[in-house]
Design a protein around this motif. Structure first.
Motif, PDB file in Angstrom:
ATOM      1  N   ILE A 169     -12.697   3.379 -10.962  1.00 42.76           N
ATOM      2  CA  ILE A 169     -12.783   3.969  -9.617  1.00 42.76           C
ATOM      3  C   ILE A 169     -14.230   4.020  -9.171  1.00 42.76           C
ATOM      4  CG2 ILE A 169     -12.148   5.933  -8.178  1.00 42.76           C
ATOM      5  CD1 ILE A 169     -10.117   6.735 -10.219  1.00 42.76           C
ATOM      6  N   GLY A 170     -15.060   4.633 -10.024  1.00 46.24           N
ATOM      7  CA  GLY A 170     -16.448   4.890  -9.638  1.00 46.24           C
ATOM      8  C   GLY A 170     -17.182   3.630  -9.248  1.00 46.24           C
ATOM      9  N   ILE A 171     -17.320   2.713 -10.199  1.00 43.73           N
ATOM     10  CA  ILE A 171     -18.148   1.526  -9.995  1.00 43.73           C
ATOM     11  C   ILE A 171     -17.732   0.766  -8.717  1.00 43.73           C
ATOM     12  CG2 ILE A 171     -18.928  -0.643 -11.017  1.00 43.73           C
ATOM     13  CD1 ILE A 171     -19.972   1.630 -12.613  1.00 43.73           C
ATOM     14  N   TYR A 198       0.833  -1.197   0.000  1.00 44.12           N
ATOM     15  CA  TYR A 198       0.000   0.000   0.000  1.00 44.12           C
ATOM     16  C   TYR A 198       0.871   1.252   0.000  1.00 44.12           C
ATOM     17  CZ  TYR A 198      -3.630   3.317   1.212  1.00 44.12           C
ATOM     18  OH  TYR A 198      -4.486   4.384   1.189  1.00 44.12           O
ATOM     19  N   GLU A 199       1.941   1.205   0.806  1.00 43.06           N
ATOM     20  CA  GLU A 199       2.777   2.412   0.913  1.00 43.06           C
ATOM     21  C   GLU A 199       3.740   2.538  -0.266  1.00 43.06           C
ATOM     22  OE1 GLU A 199       4.315   1.362   4.602  1.00 43.06           O
ATOM     23  OE2 GLU A 199       2.665   2.199   5.769  1.00 43.06           O
ATOM     24  N   GLU A 200       4.384   1.416  -0.611  1.00 44.16           N
ATOM     25  CA  GLU A 200       5.495   1.490  -1.577  1.00 44.16           C
ATOM     26  C   GLU A 200       5.031   1.424  -3.022  1.00 44.16           C
ATOM     27  OE1 GLU A 200       8.529   2.193  -0.864  1.00 44.16           O
ATOM     28  OE2 GLU A 200       7.823   2.371   1.208  1.00 44.16           O
ATOM     29  N   TRP A 201       3.769   1.061  -3.232  1.00 43.55           N
ATOM     30  CA  TRP A 201       3.369   0.737  -4.602  1.00 43.55           C
ATOM     31  C   TRP A 201       2.063   1.431  -4.981  1.00 43.55           C
ATOM     32  CZ3 TRP A 201      -0.040  -3.798  -6.033  1.00 43.55           C
ATOM     33  CH2 TRP A 201      -0.087  -3.975  -7.414  1.00 43.55           C
ATOM     34  N   ALA A 202       1.073   1.348  -4.117  1.00 49.92           N
ATOM     35  CA  ALA A 202      -0.280   1.767  -4.490  1.00 49.92           C
ATOM     36  C   ALA A 202      -0.536   3.230  -4.180  1.00 49.92           C
ATOM     37  CB  ALA A 202      -1.299   0.887  -3.779  1.00 49.92           C
ATOM     38  N   SER A 203       0.473   4.091  -4.368  1.00 49.42           N
ATOM     39  CA  SER A 203       0.203   5.513  -4.128  1.00 49.42           C
ATOM     40  C   SER A 203       0.839   6.328  -5.251  1.00 49.42           C
ATOM     41  CB  SER A 203       0.790   5.944  -2.790  1.00 49.42           C
ATOM     42  OG  SER A 203       2.157   6.250  -2.966  1.00 49.42           O
ATOM     43  N   TYR A 204       0.182   7.415  -5.629  1.00 51.83           N
ATOM     44  CA  TYR A 204       0.658   8.201  -6.764  1.00 51.83           C
ATOM     45  C   TYR A 204       2.005   8.847  -6.471  1.00 51.83           C
ATOM     46  CZ  TYR A 204      -4.006   7.568  -8.580  1.00 51.83           C
ATOM     47  OH  TYR A 204      -5.165   7.006  -9.050  1.00 51.83           O
ATOM     48  N   LYS A 247      -6.522  -0.513  -6.662  1.00 47.84           N
ATOM     49  CA  LYS A 247      -7.672  -1.401  -6.788  1.00 47.84           C
ATOM     50  C   LYS A 247      -7.326  -2.767  -6.194  1.00 47.84           C
ATOM     51  CE  LYS A 247      -9.113  -2.928 -10.800  1.00 47.84           C
ATOM     52  NZ  LYS A 247      -9.474  -2.834 -12.241  1.00 47.84           N
ATOM     53  N   PHE A 248      -6.186  -3.294  -6.585  1.00 43.55           N
ATOM     54  CA  PHE A 248      -5.822  -4.641  -6.128  1.00 43.55           C
ATOM     55  C   PHE A 248      -5.627  -4.671  -4.612  1.00 43.55           C
ATOM     56  CE2 PHE A 248      -5.055  -7.826  -9.418  1.00 43.55           C
ATOM     57  CZ  PHE A 248      -5.366  -7.079 -10.528  1.00 43.55           C
ATOM     58  N   VAL A 249      -5.036  -3.610  -4.081  1.00 42.68           N
ATOM     59  CA  VAL A 249      -4.696  -3.663  -2.655  1.00 42.68           C
ATOM     60  C   VAL A 249      -5.897  -3.343  -1.779  1.00 42.68           C
ATOM     61  CG1 VAL A 249      -3.230  -2.681  -0.872  1.00 42.68           C
ATOM     62  CG2 VAL A 249      -2.306  -3.098  -3.132  1.00 42.68           C
ATOM     63  N   THR A 250      -6.680  -2.342  -2.211  1.00 43.00           N
ATOM     64  CA  THR A 250      -7.693  -1.843  -1.270  1.00 43.00           C
ATOM     65  C   THR A 250      -9.120  -2.184  -1.688  1.00 43.00           C
ATOM     66  OG1 THR A 250      -7.933   0.242  -2.434  1.00 43.00           O
ATOM     67  CG2 THR A 250      -6.209   0.113  -0.739  1.00 43.00           C
ATOM     68  N   GLU A 251      -9.374  -2.420  -2.969  1.00 42.22           N
ATOM     69  CA  GLU A 251     -10.780  -2.513  -3.370  1.00 42.22           C
ATOM     70  C   GLU A 251     -11.228  -3.907  -3.778  1.00 42.22           C
ATOM     71  OE1 GLU A 251     -10.873   0.723  -6.083  1.00 42.22           O
ATOM     72  OE2 GLU A 251     -10.904   2.018  -4.311  1.00 42.22           O
ATOM     73  N   GLU A 293      -2.498   4.689 -14.639  1.00 40.85           N
ATOM     74  CA  GLU A 293      -3.106   3.354 -14.679  1.00 40.85           C
ATOM     75  C   GLU A 293      -2.443   2.409 -13.673  1.00 40.85           C
ATOM     76  OE1 GLU A 293      -5.594   2.563 -16.739  1.00 40.85           O
ATOM     77  OE2 GLU A 293      -5.726   0.442 -16.225  1.00 40.85           O
ATOM     78  N   ILE A 294      -1.097   2.404 -13.685  1.00 37.16           N
ATOM     79  CA  ILE A 294      -0.389   1.458 -12.815  1.00 37.16           C
ATOM     80  C   ILE A 294      -0.864   1.628 -11.382  1.00 37.16           C
ATOM     81  CG2 ILE A 294       1.838   0.883 -11.813  1.00 37.16           C
ATOM     82  CD1 ILE A 294       3.139   1.518 -14.428  1.00 37.16           C
ATOM     83  N   ARG A 295      -0.778   2.872 -10.886  1.00 39.84           N
ATOM     84  CA  ARG A 295      -1.099   3.102  -9.464  1.00 39.84           C
ATOM     85  C   ARG A 295      -2.573   2.842  -9.209  1.00 39.84           C
ATOM     86  NH1 ARG A 295       3.944   2.365  -8.052  1.00 39.84           N
ATOM     87  NH2 ARG A 295       5.206   3.334  -9.668  1.00 39.84           N
ATOM     88  N   LEU A 296      -3.381   3.191 -10.225  1.00 41.19           N
ATOM     89  CA  LEU A 296      -4.829   2.978 -10.086  1.00 41.19           C
ATOM     90  C   LEU A 296      -5.102   1.491  -9.879  1.00 41.19           C
ATOM     91  CD1 LEU A 296      -7.014   5.163 -10.389  1.00 41.19           C
ATOM     92  CD2 LEU A 296      -7.423   4.306 -12.663  1.00 41.19           C
TER      93      LEU A 296
END
Lengths: 658, 658
Positions: free
Chosen positions: B362-364, B12-18, B447-451, B440-443
């Motif tokens: 994101i929305g859906i 979450y910290e090292e990868w999933a943030s812009y 998604k994978f980590v949190t949603e 896209e990558i971070r998005l």
């Protein structure tokens, strides 16, 4: 892999005789006696020959279709029809005079044999055939790899450096001695090779130029001879001018090709040696690449000239193109150059194969053998009892040395080129190739068994660089055939005429449409024919085969709209043909798996078995250890025990109290 | 492969943030937490994005070159030059009237941005770029395989049959019960699948037709709107007709594409289910193939229409082509359709990506999550303490399920198509793609980590069918770009003019050369403009963009010689371009080894080590056996001895007397 004494005899009987030409080769035995490399060569040759059978059949059918349809082929009928008498412009300056189109009747009819819609189908067929051949071979190779148990075998085994290389390195290191510190690995860098590379490039470039020069020379020969014959007063000579010229020229070409082949081989070897490749493998590959390039250019330059340039650089009446002084570039027979291309291909293929096979592959070795024997006879004792006293391997010393498979492969690759590249213009090529190969196989077999010393068995998984060359050729073949069909043959002009210009959608009037008008008044001074009235009537306007504006128009003798329209059609055809065929090839390639189903299953199964085996072994060992341990506990005698063994000590949990 | 509790946090910290968009992704960690399949996807996405950087840079440079050279571009200067006032024929019947070429000044200048020699270079560059990308990815994949220790892993592992398949087989076997004898294996043959295949083919064919219909509908919309606007009396409206129509049409296209995408996805899934594939793997592949075909057609039909058909089916003044009643096919802005193609591409790429990313990705999910929470709130207890009391995995139940990687890949492949296929007409495409992918990558990471619920880790050696699709696209790209350059852009006509027709070898007079003359007297009744004198002077002859014979000539308004000459040049360019680029690609492909040197060395070394190890083991075991045996001899206690072990008995020669 022991060799029974009778293997060779077996091979001699079951393989190296023409009587068994219809049988499969005993590939396993060949491999057993000669090693994988030779085995693969003959396996490949077998597959190739086998694949040639359908190609040859279809080719013959196509040819027969041509023969059958020659009489209801409207263009050639119109040419032969004496009623519409068309006066053609002279084929050479002064000496030649006007001639009637009906004179070209024979050529026109003949060239229909190779210039009909069926050839289009056939060249598509052959493109796919080439892909199928590749796939088939890949699968066969895979199977052989499996049977011969080479699946595990990598290429790394045999890359020890060549002596020449080591020598060069040593010299270099000695040179560097004073400059560089000790202990660092010296190796030949690109910079050391640059001079060699430069030589290679320049020499090869020069050699290719030589080839071109020779071809051009032959052209000049053709032109001059033709002119001379035209001048000659013998009607007999003048009658069959074309035939004479064509054949002699083709034969000259052939002889030159065969001679140059030998030269090029030597040059390539010399160049490669100068490059000092590191390993034997790389040496072989570099050599092959060079030899292939040179021989390929040598074999195909005349053909390419005939196919694509002959008769296109002639200029037009009144503004002909002249080379070296006053030689006019030669035109084609009326119905395109396809006919001459055919003759050239035919002579090259037949001649090359016959001469090379008989002379180089049978004659020379026999001669050498004879000489060697003569030499050995010089010491007093008579041949017979000497031979009797000799052991087998001593007798075999008389035989010639084994020079590697490259020449064999090379011959076949060039043949493959002939079969695929210009198949559109010569559908009988596969048949010739097939006949040649049926002999070739047994010929090579005889050579290997009886005329050469037994080669040192070499391991190999595949036919190496040759496969890439085949692949490259079959790719080039697509585009070459596309061009042959659309530019060398009259296929496209006919279509265009039928659908754009023909008044009634038939081919009637096509011949007339392809001929432009020329006003004889526009001849340049000194080029008009000396005997203008040979046809018995004064000629105002003569015709020539080209699409140009008629005299009198604002832009007279310029390329006409028809020319551009047909050119566009031709190019469009090339694009469509190339892409469609490539698509189909890729599809076939994708359709056929590289590894046969049963083999892949087998391999998978064996992998599993091996894993299981290891499992059991492991288990077994653990048990064994436990045993040992147990014995340590209850056996009083001092024993070294398992401690001395290079094995993990038994785990405490495996204690078993007795 | 244990997972520490904090892996997810780390990701979450090292990868999933812009904030870390500039960093490499922690692929190892991703693979560790999500499994190889997901790891490979993100590795691939990373390589792709990375490779886009140089492409984007060159693209921008090319674009800037266009901007810089717009002022010294003679054709557009001539168009904008008011002095040579050229009267153009009306763009629609009656309502529209004659117009001055200078009105097209803006478009002409704009379209030079995308229609200059640099774009030719750029599309060659991009073709090679695609090959390089492939090679780079192959090497990266190989490296990952090695690091992740997948080199031994084959595909066979996961081919157990799907439940649906087994069910069908069962039903079939029950049906066959009475007829066939027992004990023979029942399986689904092709014949059983034929109905499904037929459905598939027909439905897909229908769907593709639907796409075409929609595109045609949009065309009609454009035409009609244009006509309406022309009629409208507001000068304001009429001023920016083109802009309005283009943009609205493009937007409509976009919306339709996005909607249809969803429909097609559903259809593909339904069709694949009907086919009852045997394994999950084949199910996925079939599904992907269908989805790809449909989405690809859906995304590219409008673009292909714009690039190759728009403005070519218009007919000529006096003989326009009419569709559905009295609609005249639309023409292009003066300087080719390239401009409109650009706008279309631009809007599609930007819009598609923005909308799809924001709305669908994101929305859906957020919405779904919200709904799920709502639902769960319905039971009395309040959210907070409930969540507190829940365990991690219970909380994660709220998250959406993992639906597989196909949508992600699909999106990227379509984008890759946009980047490579029409890059000749829109050099900024790579830049857009790059910007999109960085997000896209971070998005996707978020998604994978949190949603999404954590997917079940799946093993994979490669990206499977996607690689083939990429390869196919990059092959198609070559030919498409060749056609865009030679047919959509004015590149070839300019060259031809310069070298064949230009009096002084410059581009001066090019515009005039591209315009044919039309005698306004030849308008069909009812099509002449209602207000002929809007330009303030009576018009006898108007001009239109085509190569046709001038009025008064014997074959007036027919395609002129120039047309055919230019067509031939265009086709020739396509052939040359395609073959040169293919040759270069093959060369690059051959130049770069698929396996990185260090890796192949490593693998080779390890192979040797393993062999040595086994040797030692074997030796060790033999020793051990001898030991046992020795003990048997001297140890008095009765012991089961080695006989009970699943091992070869010690050979007699290993006797050691104590």
């Amino acid at each position: 892999m022991t060799v029974e004494p009778n293997d060779r005899k077996l091979l001699y009987e079951e393989w190296a005789s023409y009587s068994v030409f219809y049988k499969y080769q005993p590939v396993g035995l060949i491999r057993k006696y000669f090693g994988e490399k030779v085995g693969l060569y003959f396996a490949w040759l077998g597959v190739y020959t086998q694949m040639l059978i359908p190609a040859a059949l279809v080719g013959v059918v196509v040819f027969l279709y041509g023969c059958a349809s020659v009489d209801d082929n409207i263009p050639s009928m119109e040419i032969c029809d004496a009623r519409n008498n068309i006066t053609m412009c002279p084929l050479c300056d002064q000496a030649c005079s006007y001639w009637k189109l009906t004179d070209a009747c024979g050529t026109a009819r003949a060239s229909h044999l190779f210039d009909n819609p069926a050839t289009v189908f056939f060249s598509i067929f052959m493109a796919l055939w080439a892909v199928l051949f590749m796939e088939h071979w890949k699968r066969r190779q895979m199977r052989l790899n499996y049977i011969w148990d080479l699946t595990g075998f990598g290429e790394e085994e045999e890359d020890h450096n060549r002596a020449e290389y080591e020598f060069r390195v040593m010299k270099k290191s000695l040179k560097k001695e004073q400059s560089t510190p000790k202990g660092e690995k010296v190796k030949l860098t690109c910079t050391d090779r640059i001079p060699a590379y430069v030589t290679t490039l320049s020499v090869m470039f020069f050699m290719i130029l030589v080839t071109f020069a020779i071809v051009f020379g032959v052209i000049l020969y053709r032109i001059s001879i033709k002119a001379a014959l035209h001048m000659s007063s013998y009607p007999a000579a003048r009658a069959n001018i074309r035939a004479t010229v064509k054949t002699t020229a083709a034969i000259i070409n052939l002889i030159i090709i065969i001679i140059m082949d030998e030269v090029y081989a030597a040059v390539a070897r010399w160049l490669t040696a100068k490059e000092v490749p590191k390993t034997d493998k790389s040496f072989e590959e570099r050599l092959i690449f060079k030899t292939f390039t040179l021989k390929f250019v040598n074999a195909f330059t005349p053909i390419v000239y005939l196919a694509f340039f002959r008769g296109r650089l002639v200029g037009r009446p009144g503004a002909y193109l002249y080379v070296v002084g006053s030689y006019r570039m030669e035109e084609c027979a009326h119905a395109g150059c396809l006919m001459e291309l055919c003759i050239q291909l035919c002579i090259t293929m037949l001649g090359k194969q016959l001469i090379q096979n008989n002379l180089f592959e049978i004659g020379i070795p026999k001669l050498k053998k004879l000489l060697r024997r003569r030499k050995s006879e010089l010491d007093g004792r008579s041949e017979e009892d000497r031979l009797k006293s000799l052991k087998r391997h001593e007798k075999d010393m008389i035989l010639g040395p084994f020079v590697g498979l490259s020449p064999e492969y090379m011959e076949m690759i060039i043949q493959f080129g002939m079969v695929t590249l210009f198949v559109a213009s010569f559908p009988l090529a596969p048949l010739f190739a097939l006949l040649n190969n049926i002999i070739e196989i047994r010929l090579d077999a005889k050579k290997f068994v009886t005329e050469l010393r037994r080669p040192i068995a070499a391991k190999a998984r595949d036919i190496g660089i040759w496969y890439n060359l085949l692949r490259g050729l079959s790719k080039v073949a697509v585009i070459v055939n596309a061009f042959v069909i659309s530019f060398t043959s009259d296929f496209i002009p006919r279509l265009v005429y039928q659908y754009m210009y023909s008044p009634d959608g038939s081919m009637h009037g096509f011949v007339n449409h392809t001929l432009s008008y020329f006003n004889v008044a526009d001849f340049q001074p000194g080029t008009a024919p000396l005997s203008p009235n040979n046809l018995g009537y004064p000629v105002q306007v003569c015709r020539y085969k080209d699409y140009r504006e008629p005299p009198g128009s604002s832009t007279q003798y310029e390329l006409s709209k028809e020319f551009w329209a047909i050119l566009a059609a031709r190019l469009a055809f090339v694009i469509v043909f190339q892409n469609v065929v490539m698509l189909m090839s890729d599809f076939v390639d994708w359709l056929i798996p590289d590894i046969p189903k049963d083999i892949s299953l087998q391999i998978h199964k064996e992998k599993i078995l091996v894993v299981e085996l290891f499992m059991k072994e492991e288990q077994g060992r653990r048990l064994a250890l436990r045993e040992n341990h147990h014995q340590d506990n209850c056996c009083t005698s001092p024993s070294p025990g398992p401690d001395s063994l290079p094995q993990p000590r038994p785990r405490p949990l495996s204690h078993s109290h007795c």
